[in-house]
Design a protein around this motif. Structure first.
Motif, PDB file in Angstrom:
ATOM      1  N   GLU A  23       0.843  -1.194   0.000  1.00 22.31           N
ATOM      2  CA  GLU A  23       0.000   0.000   0.000  1.00 22.31           C
ATOM      3  C   GLU A  23       0.879   1.245   0.000  1.00 22.31           C
ATOM      4  OE1 GLU A  23      -2.924  -0.020   3.073  1.00 22.31           O
ATOM      5  OE2 GLU A  23      -3.306  -2.168   2.896  1.00 22.31           O
ATOM      6  N   GLU A  24       0.430   2.284  -0.692  1.00 19.59           N
ATOM      7  CA  GLU A  24       1.226   3.502  -0.817  1.00 19.59           C
ATOM      8  C   GLU A  24       1.270   4.291   0.481  1.00 19.59           C
ATOM      9  OE1 GLU A  24       0.187   5.917  -4.096  1.00 19.59           O
ATOM     10  OE2 GLU A  24       0.515   4.355  -5.599  1.00 19.59           O
ATOM     11  N   GLU A  25       0.145   4.347   1.200  1.00 21.81           N
ATOM     12  CA  GLU A  25       0.079   5.169   2.419  1.00 21.81           C
ATOM     13  C   GLU A  25       0.404   4.354   3.665  1.00 21.81           C
ATOM     14  OE1 GLU A  25      -3.546   7.265   2.840  1.00 21.81           O
ATOM     15  OE2 GLU A  25      -3.374   8.322   0.932  1.00 21.81           O
ATOM     16  N   GLN A  26       1.111   5.012   4.607  1.00 20.62           N
ATOM     17  CA  GLN A  26       1.382   4.377   5.893  1.00 20.62           C
ATOM     18  C   GLN A  26       0.122   4.454   6.763  1.00 20.62           C
ATOM     19  OE1 GLN A  26       4.607   6.886   7.121  1.00 20.62           O
ATOM     20  NE2 GLN A  26       6.179   5.614   6.173  1.00 20.62           N
ATOM     21  N   LYS A  27      -0.027   3.474   7.652  1.00 20.29           N
ATOM     22  CA  LYS A  27      -1.205   3.448   8.523  1.00 20.29           C
ATOM     23  C   LYS A  27      -0.771   3.435   9.981  1.00 20.29           C
ATOM     24  CE  LYS A  27      -4.475   1.251   5.354  1.00 20.29           C
ATOM     25  NZ  LYS A  27      -5.390   0.126   5.132  1.00 20.29           N
ATOM     26  N   ASP A  28      -1.543   4.118  10.826  1.00 17.90           N
ATOM     27  CA  ASP A  28      -1.249   4.156  12.258  1.00 17.90           C
ATOM     28  C   ASP A  28      -1.969   3.015  12.966  1.00 17.90           C
ATOM     29  OD1 ASP A  28       0.294   6.354  11.915  1.00 17.90           O
ATOM     30  OD2 ASP A  28      -1.211   7.800  12.580  1.00 17.90           O
ATOM     31  N   VAL A  29      -1.261   2.357  13.886  1.00 16.35           N
ATOM     32  CA  VAL A  29      -1.840   1.297  14.710  1.00 16.35           C
ATOM     33  C   VAL A  29      -1.627   1.698  16.169  1.00 16.35           C
ATOM     34  CG1 VAL A  29      -1.706  -1.128  15.378  1.00 16.35           C
ATOM     35  CG2 VAL A  29      -1.391  -0.478  12.983  1.00 16.35           C
ATOM     36  N   THR A  30      -2.707   1.686  16.965  1.00 16.36           N
ATOM     37  CA  THR A  30      -2.617   2.062  18.378  1.00 16.36           C
ATOM     38  C   THR A  30      -2.594   0.810  19.241  1.00 16.36           C
ATOM     39  OG1 THR A  30      -3.840   4.103  17.929  1.00 16.36           O
ATOM     40  CG2 THR A  30      -3.682   3.395  20.224  1.00 16.36           C
ATOM     41  N   LEU A  31      -1.601   0.729  20.134  1.00 14.89           N
ATOM     42  CA  LEU A  31      -1.454  -0.418  21.032  1.00 14.89           C
ATOM     43  C   LEU A  31      -1.427   0.058  22.476  1.00 14.89           C
ATOM     44  CD1 LEU A  31       1.497  -2.186  19.158  1.00 14.89           C
ATOM     45  CD2 LEU A  31      -0.885  -2.882  19.070  1.00 14.89           C
ATOM     46  N   ARG A  32      -1.911  -0.791  23.356  1.00 11.25           N
ATOM     47  CA  ARG A  32      -1.784  -0.481  24.786  1.00 11.25           C
ATOM     48  C   ARG A  32      -0.607  -1.279  25.330  1.00 11.25           C
ATOM     49  NH1 ARG A  32      -4.548   2.778  27.482  1.00 11.25           N
ATOM     50  NH2 ARG A  32      -4.270   2.910  29.727  1.00 11.25           N
ATOM     51  N   VAL A  33       0.382  -0.556  25.878  1.00  9.60           N
ATOM     52  CA  VAL A  33       1.625  -1.208  26.295  1.00  9.60           C
ATOM     53  C   VAL A  33       2.024  -0.739  27.688  1.00  9.60           C
ATOM     54  CG1 VAL A  33       2.454  -1.395  23.911  1.00  9.60           C
ATOM     55  CG2 VAL A  33       3.058   0.627  25.277  1.00  9.60           C
ATOM     56  N   ALA A  34       2.995  -1.438  28.275  1.00  9.11           N
ATOM     57  CA  ALA A  34       3.592  -1.046  29.551  1.00  9.11           C
ATOM     58  C   ALA A  34       5.098  -0.932  29.358  1.00  9.11           C
ATOM     59  CB  ALA A  34       3.256  -2.076  30.629  1.00  9.11           C
ATOM     60  N   GLY A  35       5.749  -0.220  30.247  1.00  7.64           N
ATOM     61  CA  GLY A  35       7.178   0.034  30.124  1.00  7.64           C
ATOM     62  C   GLY A  35       8.023  -1.207  30.200  1.00  7.64           C
ATOM     63  N   ASP A  36       7.505  -2.280  30.816  1.00  7.45           N
ATOM     64  CA  ASP A  36       8.308  -3.501  30.943  1.00  7.45           C
ATOM     65  C   ASP A  36       8.145  -4.432  29.748  1.00  7.45           C
ATOM     66  OD1 ASP A  36       5.742  -4.305  31.358  1.00  7.45           O
ATOM     67  OD2 ASP A  36       6.106  -5.308  33.279  1.00  7.45           O
ATOM     68  N   LEU A  37       7.384  -4.003  28.737  1.00  8.22           N
ATOM     69  CA  LEU A  37       7.229  -4.806  27.522  1.00  8.22           C
ATOM     70  C   LEU A  37       8.506  -4.701  26.681  1.00  8.22           C
ATOM     71  CD1 LEU A  37       5.344  -6.476  25.615  1.00  8.22           C
ATOM     72  CD2 LEU A  37       4.683  -4.287  24.573  1.00  8.22           C
ATOM     73  N   HIS A  38       9.046  -5.849  26.285  1.00 12.21           N
ATOM     74  CA  HIS A  38      10.259  -5.780  25.469  1.00 12.21           C
ATOM     75  C   HIS A  38       9.895  -5.534  24.007  1.00 12.21           C
ATOM     76  CE1 HIS A  38       9.539  -9.943  24.171  1.00 12.21           C
ATOM     77  NE2 HIS A  38       9.422 -10.266  25.451  1.00 12.21           N
ATOM     78  N   VAL A  39      10.883  -5.082  23.229  1.00 14.40           N
ATOM     79  CA  VAL A  39      10.643  -4.663  21.853  1.00 14.40           C
ATOM     80  C   VAL A  39      10.103  -5.821  21.006  1.00 14.40           C
ATOM     81  CG1 VAL A  39      11.804  -3.881  19.721  1.00 14.40           C
ATOM     82  CG2 VAL A  39      12.302  -2.766  21.902  1.00 14.40           C
ATOM     83  N   GLY A  40      10.652  -7.020  21.240  1.00  9.93           N
ATOM     84  CA  GLY A  40      10.160  -8.193  20.505  1.00  9.93           C
ATOM     85  C   GLY A  40       8.683  -8.428  20.754  1.00  9.93           C
ATOM     86  N   GLY A  41       8.269  -8.250  22.013  1.00  4.83           N
ATOM     87  CA  GLY A  41       6.855  -8.416  22.356  1.00  4.83           C
ATOM     88  C   GLY A  41       5.992  -7.353  21.700  1.00  4.83           C
ATOM     89  N   LEU A  42       6.515  -6.123  21.626  1.00  2.00           N
ATOM     90  CA  LEU A  42       5.780  -5.039  20.975  1.00  2.00           C
ATOM     91  C   LEU A  42       5.556  -5.355  19.489  1.00  2.00           C
ATOM     92  CD1 LEU A  42       4.599  -2.173  20.809  1.00  2.00           C
ATOM     93  CD2 LEU A  42       6.938  -1.317  20.536  1.00  2.00           C
ATOM     94  N   LYS A  72      17.582  -4.094  19.460  1.00  2.25           N
ATOM     95  CA  LYS A  72      17.794  -5.010  20.592  1.00  2.25           C
ATOM     96  C   LYS A  72      16.416  -5.429  21.109  1.00  2.25           C
ATOM     97  CE  LYS A  72      22.263  -3.004  21.704  1.00  2.25           C
ATOM     98  NZ  LYS A  72      23.070  -2.171  22.602  1.00  2.25           N
ATOM     99  N   THR A  73      15.916  -6.504  20.516  1.00  4.25           N
ATOM    100  CA  THR A  73      14.518  -6.892  20.761  1.00  4.25           C
ATOM    101  C   THR A  73      14.279  -7.367  22.196  1.00  4.25           C
ATOM    102  OG1 THR A  73      15.035  -9.091  19.868  1.00  4.25           O
ATOM    103  CG2 THR A  73      14.081  -7.477  18.352  1.00  4.25           C
ATOM    104  N   HIS A  74      15.356  -7.687  22.942  1.00  8.61           N
ATOM    105  CA  HIS A  74      15.183  -8.120  24.337  1.00  8.61           C
ATOM    106  C   HIS A  74      15.124  -6.926  25.289  1.00  8.61           C
ATOM    107  CE1 HIS A  74      19.481  -7.666  23.660  1.00  8.61           C
ATOM    108  NE2 HIS A  74      19.640  -7.496  24.961  1.00  8.61           N
ATOM    109  N   TRP A  75      15.455  -5.738  24.807  1.00  9.49           N
ATOM    110  CA  TRP A  75      15.373  -4.545  25.653  1.00  9.49           C
ATOM    111  C   TRP A  75      13.906  -4.155  25.845  1.00  9.49           C
ATOM    112  CZ3 TRP A  75      19.381  -0.038  25.135  1.00  9.49           C
ATOM    113  CH2 TRP A  75      20.662  -0.540  25.405  1.00  9.49           C
ATOM    114  N   THR A  76      13.602  -3.639  27.036  1.00  9.38           N
ATOM    115  CA  THR A  76      12.232  -3.172  27.307  1.00  9.38           C
ATOM    116  C   THR A  76      12.070  -1.735  26.809  1.00  9.38           C
ATOM    117  OG1 THR A  76      12.805  -2.282  29.480  1.00  9.38           O
ATOM    118  CG2 THR A  76      12.107  -4.606  29.390  1.00  9.38           C
ATOM    119  N   LEU A  77      10.818  -1.308  26.736  1.00  3.04           N
ATOM    120  CA  LEU A  77      10.542   0.072  26.329  1.00  3.04           C
ATOM    121  C   LEU A  77      11.131   1.053  27.330  1.00  3.04           C
ATOM    122  CD1 LEU A  77       6.828  -0.225  25.078  1.00  3.04           C
ATOM    123  CD2 LEU A  77       8.945  -0.390  23.758  1.00  3.04           C
TER     124      LEU A  77
END
Length: 628
Positions: A23-42, A72-77
């Protein structure tokens, strides 16, 4: 004690923009997250919410405000410092990039925008150059017959719409540009102008995306460091041709200085290569007899270009040879005309001693010159029978200038080769001495003038504009027929060369120029009130007067103890042996570029001659990173 509502309040909404590949246009996705969520999980949450079945393995998160990848997918937010106001982009790490090669062809490749530039360039070169057009062990990603990368790997641009072309075009030199096109290109007129040529190098320790490079942007791919290893005509048709093209443009646009006599040699070689490249016979890369002929003709030349050694092991452990002969010497002094005086010279180890005459050689010399670390500049005019050597010898307060004058080609070749080796700390016992002598003689013989009758008969048959083969400034000095005659005259000495040998001869002649391998930057040394030029070479730094272009002093990398960058004031500091320290700020480019040049050359000097040696990326970054 915490209630369940407190846990809910610890989470927050994060908006991630997604690059949808179809698709030509980018789309926004809203997620509910916490600071201890790691990047891989996000990223896992993100893919689940997008709910499109496809391969997402190349996608990663890019943080726009911080201008960095979250790899670094194991790092948290929390560890990354990502909060609700972060603008994250979920995008492919590999994107299309247009690369303009030394032969002025543009190739379009999928390149990693998340890997550091060092790794990205390494991968690009593997696609373009390895395993090479002569290789007998093609990998499955290449056509087994002609070595062309699979169509999904690369596409080509030409003047017509996007087309796919055979990658063997990388091994062929392009038709010469018109004189009008040459005249429109940027040509540096001074050393200060030349400093502008080196301001645009990318930082090898950061990714393309981190340096603001956009998808489908055009970049120049060039040989940055002037130390070329393992140039083998049997396997390196692509690399040899691209090196030849980079050298050719450096001559045509006067990025490197040469005499008019040398310009004609370069023009003759270009004319010869252009003629052979148009010939149908040169299209057959698998013709064994041609490969064998080239290999035999270049047995000595290869050693010089590789920087390697021939199998003359015994030669290196015998007594060190010496030269002894009558030469003329001149030392420039103010208000004194240039007058050479004859002395008896003895060259031994890395030093020259000279005496009033041969009978006095057992006594004290008039002077002894230590050539280790000196600058060696040819001062030659073959037509005028002038064979001179200019020596710039480092002393405590600058450089001593000494001119030597030889009587003939053979004497010049022997003494010039000895001076070149001595400047690098090598003696005539080194196995590279004899090949160096032969290379100098070969270049001198290419400058010999041929008979006028042969040339006159060929001028009318020269079917290419002679102005295409020389710099615009040189072309303005001569009428077209005069220029054609000069080029054809020089061509008589190279007319029998095979194609690959002619390209290697061009590279060799380029390497023999005094300015070869010098990259210039405008700097301000600590404690100085004026700007200077800093020349960076594979083995030394040279401080040059920006007004006169005269070298002031030289520092060898072999004497360097440590170097680093003060990032707050953008100052490069270097410490040498004998308590010599220098510091400078760079005015024509970022100081990281200069620092990386120095560290990069030191990195290359650690390379062994083992062809199976792997590239030590960690060592490169350690030497070029700018830390203590």
């Amino acid at each position: 004690m915490l209630s369940s509502t407190d846990f809910a309040s610890a989470s927050w909404e994060l908006v991630v923009r997604v690059d949808h590949p179809n698709e030509e246009e980018q789309k926004d996705v809203t997620l509910r997250v916490a600071g201890d969520l790691h990047v891989g999980g996000l990223m896992l949450k993100l893919v689940e919410q997008i709910n499109i079945s496809q391969d997402w393995s190349d996608f990663a998160l890019w943080w726009e405000q911080k201008h960095c990848w979250l790899l670094k997918t194991h790092w948290t937010l929390d560890k990354y410092g990502v909060q609700a106001d972060a603008k994250l982009l979920f995008t492919p790490q590999h994107k299309m990039l247009r690369l303009r090669l030394p032969n002025v062809k543009t190739v379009r490749l999928r390149v990693s925008f998340s890997a550091v530039v060092f790794k990205a360039v390494s991968d690009i070169c593997k696609i373009l150059i390895s395993p090479g057009l002569y290789s007998r062990t093609m990998t499955p990603t290449y056509d087994p017959i002609n070595g062309t990368p699979a169509s999904s790997t690369m596409t080509w641009f030409s003047d017509s719409p996007l087309t796919e072309q055979n990658c063997s075009i990388l091994a062929f030199s392009q038709p010469p540009q018109s004189p009008e096109a040459l005249a429109d290109m940027y040509q540096p007129r001074s050393l200060v102008d030349k400093t502008k040529l080196n301001a645009g190098w990318l930082d090898s320790s950061r990714s393309l995306m981190e340096q603001g490079i956009q998808e489908d942007e055009q970049l120049l791919l060039r040989f940055k460091y002037y130390t070329f290893f393992d140039l083998n005509p049997k396997y390196d048709a692509v690399r040899i041709n691209q090196l030849y093209e980079q050298a050719r443009w450096a001559i045509l646009l006067e990025e490197i200085d040469c005499t008019e006599e040398e310009m004609m040699i370069f023009a003759a070689l270009q004319y010869h290569i252009s003629k052979l490249s148009l010939s149908a016979e040169t299209q057959d890369f698998t013709h064994e007899s041609e490969v064998d002929e080239v290999e035999a003709a270049l047995s000595n030349l290869e050693v010089t270009l590789e920087g390697g050694k021939m199998d003359n092991t015994l030669e290196d452990i015998t007594d060190i040879p010496q030269l002894a002969d009558n030469l003329k010497l001149f030392r420039p002094k103010k208000l004194i005309l240039k007058a050479f005086k004859q002395y008896w010279f003895i060259f031994k180890d890395t030093s020259i001693a000279y005496f009033k005459n041969k009978e006095l050689e057992q006594g004290e010399p008039v002077e002894k010159l230590n050539l280790r670390g000196c600058e060696v500049v040819p001062d030659v005019n073959v037509a005028g029978r002038k064979f001179g050597i200019k020596l710039l010898i480092p002393v405590a307060d600058g450089m001593n200038e000494v001119y030597l004058r030889c009587d003939h080609e053979n004497q010049y070749a022997q003494w010039m080769a000895a001076c070149i080796l001595a400047s690098k700390g090598k003696t005539m016992a080194d196995s590279s001495y004899q090949p160096e002598v032969l290379n100098i003689l070969s270049f001198l013989r290419m400058k010999n003038r041929s008979s006028a009758s042969q040339v006159a008969s060929n001028i009318e048959t020269m079917d290419i504009n002679p102005e295409c083969f020389v710099s615009p400034r040189c072309a303005k000095k001569h009428k077209s027929k005069q220029l054609a005659a000069r080029i054809l005259e020089a061509h008589q000495n190279v007319a029998q060369m095979p194609l690959v040998e002619a390209k290697l001869r061009f590279i060799q002649a380029w390497q023999s120029l005094p300015e070869f391998g010098l990259t210039y930057y405008l700097v301000r040394f600590k404690g100085s009130k004026k700007d200077d030029i800093l020349g960076v070479s594979y083995n030394r730094l040279i401080r040059i007067d920006a007004t006169t272009g005269i070298p002031i002093t030289t520092w060898r990398f072999t004497n360097m103890k440590q170097w680093n960058v003060n990032w707050e004031i953008r100052q490069v500091a270097i410490e040498f042996d004998q308590n010599v320290s220098i510091a400078f700020t760079c005015l024509s480019a970022d100081c990281k570029i200069v620092h990386e040049y120095i560290g990069g050359y030191i990195f290359l000097s650690t390379r062994s001659k083992d062809q199976n040696e792997t590239l030590d990326e960690d060592l490169f970054h350690k030497l070029t990173g700018g830390q203590d």
